[in-house]
Write a protein that holds these residues in place. Structure first.
Motif, PDB file in Angstrom:
ATOM      1  N   GLY A 224      -4.625  -9.296  -4.991  1.00 22.32           N
ATOM      2  CA  GLY A 224      -5.975  -8.808  -4.696  1.00 22.32           C
ATOM      3  C   GLY A 224      -6.564  -8.219  -5.964  1.00 22.32           C
ATOM      4  O   GLY A 224      -7.298  -8.866  -6.698  1.00 22.32           O
ATOM      5  N   THR A 225      -6.194  -6.961  -6.243  1.00 22.66           N
ATOM      6  CA  THR A 225      -6.641  -6.333  -7.488  1.00 22.66           C
ATOM      7  C   THR A 225      -5.644  -6.537  -8.633  1.00 22.66           C
ATOM      8  O   THR A 225      -5.970  -6.255  -9.782  1.00 22.66           O
ATOM      9  CB  THR A 225      -6.825  -4.813  -7.280  1.00 22.66           C
ATOM     10  OG1 THR A 225      -5.583  -4.272  -6.844  1.00 22.66           O
ATOM     11  CG2 THR A 225      -7.903  -4.527  -6.258  1.00 22.66           C
TER      12      THR A 225
ATOM     13  N   ASP B  90      -0.419 -11.983   7.721  1.00 27.14           N
ATOM     14  CA  ASP B  90      -1.819 -11.576   7.813  1.00 27.14           C
ATOM     15  C   ASP B  90      -2.698 -12.704   7.260  1.00 27.14           C
ATOM     16  O   ASP B  90      -2.239 -13.494   6.424  1.00 27.14           O
ATOM     17  CB  ASP B  90      -2.062 -10.262   7.059  1.00 27.14           C
ATOM     18  CG  ASP B  90      -2.329 -10.524   5.598  1.00 27.14           C
ATOM     19  OD1 ASP B  90      -1.391 -10.925   4.888  1.00 27.14           O
ATOM     20  OD2 ASP B  90      -3.482 -10.371   5.157  1.00 27.14           O
TER      21      ASP B  90
ATOM     22  N   THR C  43      -0.972 -12.634   2.916  1.00 25.98           N
ATOM     23  CA  THR C  43       0.342 -13.288   2.998  1.00 25.98           C
ATOM     24  C   THR C  43       0.268 -14.674   3.640  1.00 25.98           C
ATOM     25  O   THR C  43       1.053 -15.555   3.301  1.00 25.98           O
ATOM     26  CB  THR C  43       1.330 -12.407   3.786  1.00 25.98           C
ATOM     27  OG1 THR C  43       0.769 -12.104   5.074  1.00 25.98           O
ATOM     28  CG2 THR C  43       1.588 -11.103   3.045  1.00 25.98           C
TER      29      THR C  43
ATOM     30  N   LYS D 136       0.835  -1.201   0.000  1.00 20.93           N
ATOM     31  CA  LYS D 136       0.000   0.000   0.000  1.00 20.93           C
ATOM     32  C   LYS D 136       0.875   1.258   0.000  1.00 20.93           C
ATOM     33  O   LYS D 136       0.514   2.278  -0.581  1.00 20.93           O
ATOM     34  CB  LYS D 136      -0.961  -0.003   1.191  1.00 20.93           C
ATOM     35  CG  LYS D 136      -1.897  -1.205   1.207  1.00 20.93           C
ATOM     36  CD  LYS D 136      -2.683  -1.336  -0.110  1.00 20.93           C
ATOM     37  CE  LYS D 136      -3.682  -2.480  -0.118  1.00 20.93           C
ATOM     38  NZ  LYS D 136      -3.090  -3.816  -0.352  1.00 20.93           N
TER      39      LYS D 136
ATOM     40  N   LYS E 181       1.990   1.622  -3.577  1.00 13.95           N
ATOM     41  CA  LYS E 181       0.902   2.013  -4.484  1.00 13.95           C
ATOM     42  C   LYS E 181       0.481   3.465  -4.286  1.00 13.95           C
ATOM     43  O   LYS E 181       0.009   4.118  -5.214  1.00 13.95           O
ATOM     44  CB  LYS E 181      -0.291   1.070  -4.282  1.00 13.95           C
ATOM     45  CG  LYS E 181       0.054  -0.356  -4.723  1.00 13.95           C
ATOM     46  CD  LYS E 181      -0.940  -1.375  -4.219  1.00 13.95           C
ATOM     47  CE  LYS E 181      -2.061  -1.529  -5.191  1.00 13.95           C
ATOM     48  NZ  LYS E 181      -2.896  -2.717  -4.856  1.00 13.95           N
TER      49      LYS E 181
ATOM     50  N   THR F 195      -0.011  -5.089  -7.581  1.00 12.06           N
ATOM     51  CA  THR F 195       1.309  -5.453  -7.076  1.00 12.06           C
ATOM     52  C   THR F 195       2.005  -6.443  -8.000  1.00 12.06           C
ATOM     53  O   THR F 195       3.171  -6.260  -8.361  1.00 12.06           O
ATOM     54  CB  THR F 195       1.167  -6.055  -5.661  1.00 12.06           C
ATOM     55  OG1 THR F 195       0.478  -5.108  -4.857  1.00 12.06           O
ATOM     56  CG2 THR F 195       2.516  -6.370  -5.062  1.00 12.06           C
TER      57      THR F 195
END
Ligand SMILES: *Cc1c(COP(=O)(O)O)cnc(C)c1O
Length: 301
Positions: free
Chosen positions: A171-172, A247, A251, A36, A39, A175
Motif C-alpha cells: 500500500g504505502t 481481504d 491479500t 497494522k 506498524k 511493510t
C-alpha cells in the motif's frame, strides 16, 4: 510474537512443483490485525515515551489502519483522532462499518476534503490540525514511518530463511521495506501493489537497504479498492479450498497474482514461496455493502 506459517495444499502447486506457505499475520490479534499491529507497535511505545495522550492519524473510509489505531489506542489509553478523507462522509459515516467500529472504540473524526487530505504530510497543514484538536503524536497514513518499518522487520524470523521468495501486498510500502531490510541476501521480495501508479518504486528505493526486491504491478484490478467478479470468485474459492479468508483490497489481489504467475510458470520447479497474510479482514463487511449496490457477487463470510 510467534505467527504460524500455513502450508497451502492445492493441485496446481503439486502440478507445478511449487511450495507455498502463508504467514498468518492476520491471526496476531482479533482487531489489530497483521501489518497494522507491526506498524503501530514501536509508534505507540514512542508516543508513550514522549508523554503524549493523543494519537492523530489519517485514512479513508475502509482503512484497516484507522480501525487498528482506534482499537490499539484505546487499549493503551490514548485518545485517538482520525483525519478521514472525504467531507461527504461527515453526515453518513454511521453507514460505514469501519468508521462505526473506530467510533465505538473512541476515535474522534475530523473529515477533510480530498484536496486537504493530500496535504497530510505538509507541516503547516499538520500544525493547523493540532491547533484544532490539541497536541498529539502523529502517525502518518497507513501507519508508515521509520518505526513502522522497524516493526515490520520482525515479520520474518530465523525459521523463514529456507524460502526463495517472500511476497507481500503493498500500500504505502512500509511493510515491504521491513521485509526487504530483514530478508537474507539469497531471498527475493516481490511486492504486489494494491493501487495503480509507479511512484511506489521510487519511495521504496529511497529506504531499501538491499536491491533484492521488485514490484509486480499488474494485479491491482484497476486501482485501490477496485474489484471485479473474477477477484471475488477467486477469494471465495480460495476460502472454500483452504479455509483461509482473504481481504479484497490487499491479500486477495496478491494471491490472485501469485497463482496467476504460478500457472504461467514464473517460478522454477522446487521454488519455495512465503506469502504474508497481512490481515485486513475487517474491510470485508464494508466491501460487501458496496458490492451489493453494484449487483456483484458478495464475499463469503
Ligand atoms: C495496510 C495494508 C497493507 C499495505 O501495507 P503498507 O505497509 O502500507 O504497504 C497490506 N495488507 C493489508 C491487509 C493492509 O491492511
Amino acid at each position: 510474537m510467534l505467527v504460524s506459517n500455513q502450508k497451502i495444499d492445492l493441485p496446481i502447486l503439486e502440478e507445478k512443483g511449487v511450495t507455498l506457505y502463508l504467514k498468518r499475520e492476520d491471526t496476531i490479534h482479533p482487531h489489530i490485525s497483521g501489518n497494522k499491529y507491526r506498524k503501530l507497535k514501536y509508534n505507540l511505545l514512542e508516543a508513550q515515551k514522549l508523554g503524549h495522550n493523543s494519537l492523530l492519524t489519517f485514512g479513508g473510509a475502509f482503512s484497516n489502519h484507522i480501525a487498528a489505531t482506534a482499537y490499539a489506542g484505546k487499549e493503551k489509553g490514548f485518545k485517538t483522532i482520525g483525519v478521514i478523507r472525504g467531507e461527504e462522509l461527515k453526515d453518513n459515516w454511521h453507514n460505514n462499518p469501519t468508521l462505526n467500529f473506530a467510533h465505538e472504540h473512541g476515535m474522534e473524526f475530523h473529515f477533510v476534503s480530498r484536496s486537504d487530505y493530500r496535504r497530510k504530510n505538509d507541516k503547516i497543514f499538520l500544525e493547523g490540525l493540532q491547533n484544532v484538536v490539541g497536541e498529539c503524536y502523529i502517525v502518518p497514513e497507513g501507519g508508515t514511518n521509520a518505526l513502522a518499518v522497524k516493526g515490520c522487520m520482525e515479520i520474518l524470523t530465523e525459521t523463514d530463511t529456507n524460502f526463495d521468495f517472500i511476497c507481500s501486498a503493498v500500500g504505502t510500502g512500509g511493510t515491504i521495506l521491513g521485509l526487504i531490510n530483514s530478508a537474507k541476501p539469497h531471498q527475493t521480495i516481490w511486492g504486489f501493489p494494491a493501487l495503480k501508479g509507479d511512484f511506489l518504486t521510487e519511495d521504496i528505493r529511497k529506504f531499501a537497504l538491499n536491491d533484492n526486491w521488485e514490484l509486480v504491478s499488474k494485479y491491482h484490478f484497476g486501482g485501490y479498492a477496485k474489484v471485479d467478479a473474477n477477484l471475488i470468485n477467486f477469494i471465495n474459492t480460495f476460502k472454500k479450498e483452504t479455509e483461509i479468508p482473504l481481504d479484497p483490497i490487499y491479500t486477495g489481489k496478491m494471491l490472485f497474482g501469485i497463482f496467476d504467475l504460478i500457472k504461467k510458470d514464473a517460478f522454477k520447479k522446487g521454488t519455495q514461496i512465503l506469502a504474508i497474510h497481512t490481515g485486513g479482514l475487517q474491510g470485508i463487511k464494508g466491501m460487501n455493502l458496496a458490492l451489493k449496490k453494484r449487483n456483484l457477487p458478495l464475499l463469503d463470510v
